[in-house]
Design an enzyme around this catalytic site. Sequence first.
Site, mmCIF file in Angstrom:
data_model
loop_
_atom_site.group_PDB
_atom_site.id
_atom_site.type_symbol
_atom_site.label_atom_id
_atom_site.label_comp_id
_atom_site.label_asym_id
_atom_site.label_seq_id
_atom_site.Cartn_x
_atom_site.Cartn_y
_atom_site.Cartn_z
ATOM 1 N N GLY A 136 54.754 17.954 58.108
ATOM 2 C CA GLY A 136 54.138 16.677 57.727
ATOM 3 C C GLY A 136 54.965 15.482 58.165
ATOM 4 O O GLY A 136 55.835 15.589 59.026
ATOM 5 N N ALA A 137 54.674 14.305 57.552
ATOM 6 C CA ALA A 137 55.232 13.022 58.036
ATOM 7 C C ALA A 137 54.922 12.921 59.526
ATOM 8 O O ALA A 137 55.803 12.727 60.371
ATOM 9 C CB ALA A 137 56.733 12.907 57.748
ATOM 10 N N GLY A 170 54.323 12.954 68.197
ATOM 11 C CA GLY A 170 54.759 14.267 68.697
ATOM 12 C C GLY A 170 53.882 15.367 68.133
ATOM 13 O O GLY A 170 53.400 16.253 68.855
ATOM 14 N N HIS A 171 53.659 15.314 66.821
ATOM 15 C CA HIS A 171 52.776 16.310 66.194
ATOM 16 C C HIS A 171 51.362 16.207 66.767
ATOM 17 O O HIS A 171 50.717 17.220 67.045
ATOM 18 C CB HIS A 171 52.710 16.088 64.673
ATOM 19 C CG HIS A 171 54.019 16.219 63.960
ATOM 20 N ND1 HIS A 171 54.668 15.141 63.396
ATOM 21 C CD2 HIS A 171 54.796 17.292 63.692
ATOM 22 C CE1 HIS A 171 55.783 15.545 62.808
ATOM 23 N NE2 HIS A 171 55.896 16.855 62.974
ATOM 24 N N ASP A 200 62.398 20.892 69.472
ATOM 25 C CA ASP A 200 63.264 21.821 68.737
ATOM 26 C C ASP A 200 63.460 23.059 69.621
ATOM 27 O O ASP A 200 62.887 24.114 69.351
ATOM 28 C CB ASP A 200 62.628 22.153 67.386
ATOM 29 C CG ASP A 200 62.470 20.909 66.530
ATOM 30 O OD1 ASP A 200 63.468 20.465 65.958
ATOM 31 O OD2 ASP A 200 61.349 20.347 66.471
ATOM 32 N N LEU A 237 60.652 11.315 69.210
ATOM 33 C CA LEU A 237 60.022 11.096 67.903
ATOM 34 C C LEU A 237 60.468 12.191 66.942
ATOM 35 O O LEU A 237 60.556 13.358 67.310
ATOM 36 C CB LEU A 237 58.498 11.120 68.030
ATOM 37 C CG LEU A 237 57.868 10.001 68.850
ATOM 38 C CD1 LEU A 237 56.357 10.027 68.697
ATOM 39 C CD2 LEU A 237 58.388 8.640 68.431
ATOM 40 N N SER A 238 60.736 11.783 65.714
ATOM 41 C CA SER A 238 61.143 12.722 64.671
ATOM 42 C C SER A 238 60.781 12.101 63.331
ATOM 43 O O SER A 238 60.883 10.882 63.163
ATOM 44 C CB SER A 238 62.667 12.935 64.724
ATOM 45 O OG SER A 238 63.123 13.523 63.517
ATOM 46 N N ARG A 296 62.504 12.221 60.904
ATOM 47 C CA ARG A 296 63.758 11.700 60.347
ATOM 48 C C ARG A 296 64.134 10.334 60.924
ATOM 49 O O ARG A 296 65.039 9.685 60.390
ATOM 50 C CB ARG A 296 64.895 12.698 60.551
ATOM 51 C CG ARG A 296 64.711 13.970 59.716
ATOM 52 C CD ARG A 296 65.913 14.895 59.781
ATOM 53 N NE ARG A 296 65.824 15.943 58.786
ATOM 54 C CZ ARG A 296 65.432 17.195 59.041
ATOM 55 N NH1 ARG A 296 65.078 17.544 60.270
ATOM 56 N NH2 ARG A 296 65.374 18.089 58.066
#
Length: 311
Positions: free
Chosen positions: A59-60, A64-65, A178, A212-213, A215
């Site tokens: 989530g968040a 990228g997702h 990742d 993008l992350s 975090r």
Amino acid sequence: MVTPSEKGSGRAGAGPAADHAADRIGDTSRLIHDPVAMQGVVTAARAAGRRVGFVPTMGALHRGHVSLVAAALEDCDDVAVSIFVNPTQFGPGEDFARYPRPLAADIAILDNAGARWTFVPEGAAIYPAGCATRVVVDGPARGFEGEIRPGHFVGVATVVCRLLHAVPADVAYFGAKDWQQTRVIERMVRDLGLPVELRICPTVREPDGLALSSRNAYLSSDERGRATALVESLRVATAMWEAGAACAVIEAAMRELLEHRGVVIDYAAVVDAESLEPPVDARPAVALVAGRVGVTRLIDNMPLRPRSGAG
Ligand code: AMP
């Protein structure tokens, strides 16, 4: 996809669908909490001849997702996205408790992106009381994230295995962002003979190169400025690699740049892209970097073309 107010934040656009996100929360045909129900709809779709893609996330959601959902929609009929902040992949003192959980915004983003199902399991559905089973991957899980975050890849492999059981898709999509995680999951899928194809999609970056992350939201504006040191160290590594420099020399240059920008380095390395061992001639390699900017830990990597005389 990104609204003006979101530019630079990396957040994917929720758009007008944001207003309807609350409705979605009550839509049990598209927002699914129960793993058995989730497995049922995917199995039924595939039995009806539909190709199903799966994007596991915590989530968040950001662009990228969304790029993974877009890739899945390109070669599948239906896409399921899971949102589960997996406690077992966080170590003690890491950011599990404060990890962002903007569920309504995430659902709106997935509506906009065209996902058919959002799977949001409860912790107890993934890890039932008394759960005593873990998936332990060796090989690519050694070193780097595996060393800095002991137990991290046991948590990752266990949850992905569990999620792939709940979402028995044709294809699962993961981000190259990742990189070590992709190697660990590929090894697990191969070793356990899990019936799923894997697709690894390129890292989506901000205009200045920062990957993008979820975090990145933790960074202050000063830290956000310094965070580009990671991608800059990877660009230096790429140029030096292509010019034929030895790995030790490349790694030293990466470290110098990172230290100069105030990044507390966990690792900066050039390794074989598959094994994550020292590079081998004529095989793809990868530059890996991880470190802390303030209290925020960031990782990034860049693929390196095969060259002769890796050293
Ligand atoms: P996470 O929600 O961080 O667990 O990430 C879920 C998936 O999105 C993983 O496969 C990540 O590698 C992928 N991902 C995260 N950031 C990016 C990015 N910047 N570009 C592409 N994929 C990403």
